[in-house]
Write a protein that holds these residues in place. Structure first.
Motif, short mmCIF file in Angstrom:
data_model
loop_
_atom_site.label_atom_id
_atom_site.label_comp_id
_atom_site.label_asym_id
_atom_site.label_seq_id
_atom_site.Cartn_x
_atom_site.Cartn_y
_atom_site.Cartn_z
N PHE A 1 0.77 -1.25 0.12
CA PHE A 1 0.04 -0.07 -0.16
C PHE A 1 0.92 1.14 -0.08
CE2 PHE A 1 0.63 -1.65 4.41
CZ PHE A 1 1.22 -0.81 5.03
N ASP A 2 0.32 2.50 -0.30
CA ASP A 2 1.07 3.48 0.06
C ASP A 2 1.37 4.33 1.13
OD1 ASP A 2 2.14 5.92 -0.90
OD2 ASP A 2 0.40 7.15 -1.40
N LEU A 3 2.37 4.39 1.54
CA LEU A 3 2.97 4.72 2.68
C LEU A 3 2.60 6.19 3.11
CD1 LEU A 3 5.98 2.76 3.98
CD2 LEU A 3 4.02 3.06 5.30
N GLY A 4 2.80 7.14 2.18
CA GLY A 4 2.65 8.36 2.04
C GLY A 4 3.81 8.89 3.11
N GLN A 5 3.00 9.68 4.14
CA GLN A 5 3.93 10.14 5.27
C GLN A 5 4.01 9.25 6.56
OE1 GLN A 5 6.17 12.80 4.87
NE2 GLN A 5 5.17 12.56 2.63
N LEU A 6 3.45 8.17 6.38
CA LEU A 6 3.31 7.13 7.47
C LEU A 6 4.49 6.50 7.69
CD1 LEU A 6 -0.11 5.41 6.59
CD2 LEU A 6 0.37 7.64 8.24
N SER A 7 4.87 5.99 8.82
CA SER A 7 6.13 5.45 9.36
C SER A 7 6.05 4.14 8.71
CB SER A 7 6.34 5.34 10.91
OG SER A 7 7.38 4.28 11.23
N PRO A 8 7.25 3.43 8.19
CA PRO A 8 7.19 2.02 7.70
C PRO A 8 6.92 1.18 8.85
CG PRO A 8 9.11 3.31 7.01
CD PRO A 8 8.40 4.22 7.90
N SER A 9 7.07 1.39 10.06
CA SER A 9 6.83 0.61 11.07
C SER A 9 5.29 -0.06 11.05
CB SER A 9 7.03 1.06 12.40
OG SER A 9 6.44 2.27 12.58
N LEU A 10 4.21 0.92 10.62
CA LEU A 10 3.02 0.37 10.45
C LEU A 10 2.69 -0.69 9.77
CD1 LEU A 10 2.94 3.56 11.53
CD2 LEU A 10 0.78 3.84 10.52
N ALA A 11 3.52 -1.08 8.84
CA ALA A 11 3.35 -2.45 8.02
C ALA A 11 3.58 -3.58 8.91
CB ALA A 11 4.37 -2.22 6.97
N LEU A 12 4.00 -3.35 10.28
CA LEU A 12 4.00 -4.58 10.98
C LEU A 12 2.88 -4.60 12.01
CD1 LEU A 12 7.83 -4.39 11.79
CD2 LEU A 12 6.63 -6.00 10.21
N GLY A 13 2.14 -3.41 12.01
CA GLY A 13 0.95 -3.45 13.00
C GLY A 13 -0.17 -3.18 12.67
N PRO A 14 -0.81 -1.85 12.62
CA PRO A 14 -1.87 -1.33 12.33
C PRO A 14 -2.20 -1.44 10.88
CG PRO A 14 -0.56 0.45 12.81
CD PRO A 14 -0.03 -0.62 13.19
N LEU A 15 -1.12 -1.58 10.00
CA LEU A 15 -1.24 -1.96 8.59
C LEU A 15 -0.51 -3.25 8.02
CD1 LEU A 15 -0.66 1.59 7.17
CD2 LEU A 15 -2.85 0.39 7.35
N GLY A 16 -0.38 -4.15 9.08
CA GLY A 16 0.27 -5.40 8.78
C GLY A 16 -0.48 -6.58 9.50
N MET A 17 0.30 -7.62 9.76
CA MET A 17 -0.53 -8.94 10.05
C MET A 17 -1.47 -8.67 11.28
SD MET A 17 -0.41 -11.20 12.90
CE MET A 17 1.35 -11.12 13.62
N PRO A 18 -1.25 -7.88 12.15
CA PRO A 18 -2.38 -7.79 13.29
C PRO A 18 -3.72 -7.12 12.88
CG PRO A 18 -0.10 -7.06 14.22
CD PRO A 18 0.05 -7.19 12.63
#
Length: 338
Positions: free
Chosen positions: A114-131
């Motif tokens: 997905f497009d991160l935009g200005q979001l932190s890459p860390s979100l790809a492990l949490g609110p935009l990841g497996m959980p």
């Protein structure tokens, strides 16, 4: 020469994980890559409750130990693979290690879907990841309907906090349970759950007398144990639905606790009980996570991250999950990006 550090687990946990259960080892990686290879450095690593499940774990053998398993957001440092130029961010089940070499398939690399935009890459492990995908898919399986009542435990955690917000957006009354007053306040005031209780200060029965005296339609279970058994036995409505996501309360019980049969309750009420395993829902991941990313950018989906600074914090971060230290998604920051 690149030196990669690995956190390993020499033996099974004796109860819940502690910082002393792990050993740090090092390995020299080759200076030169062969065609098709990529050298990656971990930027953010995840710790999750399932890592505490006892038994043989996955990972690359390293001497008599094995690297602890898990996913990381990593950056490409060197590349002889046209699909992954230097500077690319990738997701990989590379385990608890600072650096690794991949050919794109071993370990498998995935671009952030997905497009991160200005979001932190860390979100790809949490609110935009497996959980997040676990929350999304598990709640969908329960077929929530506007006007129904939903209970979620672990409500301030990585999965529970997303479940509650998605249920609210669908028009359900959401009842959350968390383990500190601070977490209760966040779920109530920021996430806008309808009722939130500190399970250490009130019994489940007394809480639901106030918020769901006529029973619960949807129960999303992250905890298991006594909470699960009481909900199934006493508090579900006819044709209620339960999603079992985790059982953090008893992953590491030295002696498994047994419970009375509740089959009679299940069939008399025609309850549906689902288990959710995120790997079974990969196909809906890109669309679901793109949808959630837009919700975060618009401020419609709130989240928290508990960020531990430094690769040396991996054992502390995992042990903290089982003590209730994490607030939202627990993440370890191992290096800087870009």
């Amino acid at each position: 020469m690149v030196v990669t550090k690995h956190w390993t687990k020499p033996g099974d946990f004796k109860g819940n994980p502690t910082e002393n259960d792990f050993k740090l080892v090092e390995e020299n990686l080759p200076d030169d890559l062969i065609d098709g290879e990529i050298l990656c450095e971990a930027v953010y690593l995840t710790v999750d409750p399932y890592m505490g499940i006892p038994g043989e774990h996955l990972g690359k053998p390293f001497g008599k130990y094995k690297t602890m398993f898990g996913e990381a957001v990593s950056k490409v440092l060197k590349s002889k693979n046209g699909k992954y130029p230097v500077g690319t961010l990738v997701l990989a089940p590379s385990g608890w290690r600072t650096h690794f070499i991949s050919n794109g398939d071993q370990p498998p690399l995935r671009p952030i879907p997905f497009d991160l935009g200005q979001l932190s890459p860390s979100l790809a492990l949490g609110p935009l990841g497996m959980p997040a995908l676990t929350a999304y898919s598990g709640l969908r399986m329960c077929e929530p309907k506007a006007g129904e009542i939903c209970v979620v435990n672990g409500a301030a955690g990585a999965v529970g906090s997303i479940v509650g917000q998605l249920a609210k957006a669908k028009g359900l009354t959401v009842i959350g349970f968390a383990g500190t007053d601070e977490k209760v306040s966040w779920c109530k005031n920021d996430l806008k759950f309808d009722y939130v209780y500190n399970y250490k200060k009130i019994t489940l029965e007394d809480a639901l007398k106030e918020s769901a005296p006529n029973g619960v339609d949807v129960f999303y279970d992250n905890v298991g144990g006594d909470f699960h058994h009481e909900m199934i036995s006493k508090h579900m409505r006819i044709r209620g639905r339960t999603c079992i996501c985790g059982s953090i309360s008893n992953y590491n019980n030295k002696e498994p606790k047994t419970y009375p049969q509740n089959n009679l309750t299940i069939f008399l009420k025609e309850l549906k009980i689902y288990g959710v395993l995120v790997t079974m829902h990969k196909s809906e991941g890109p669309n679901a996570l793109s949808e959630l990313a837009e919700c975060i950018k618009k401020g419609e989906l709130r989240y928290k991250e508990e960020v531990y600074d430094g690769f040396d914090q991996m054992p502390k971060a995992l042990a903290g999950l089982f003590k209730g230290d994490n607030f939202g998604k627990a993440i370890v920051k191992a290096s800087n990006y870009p």
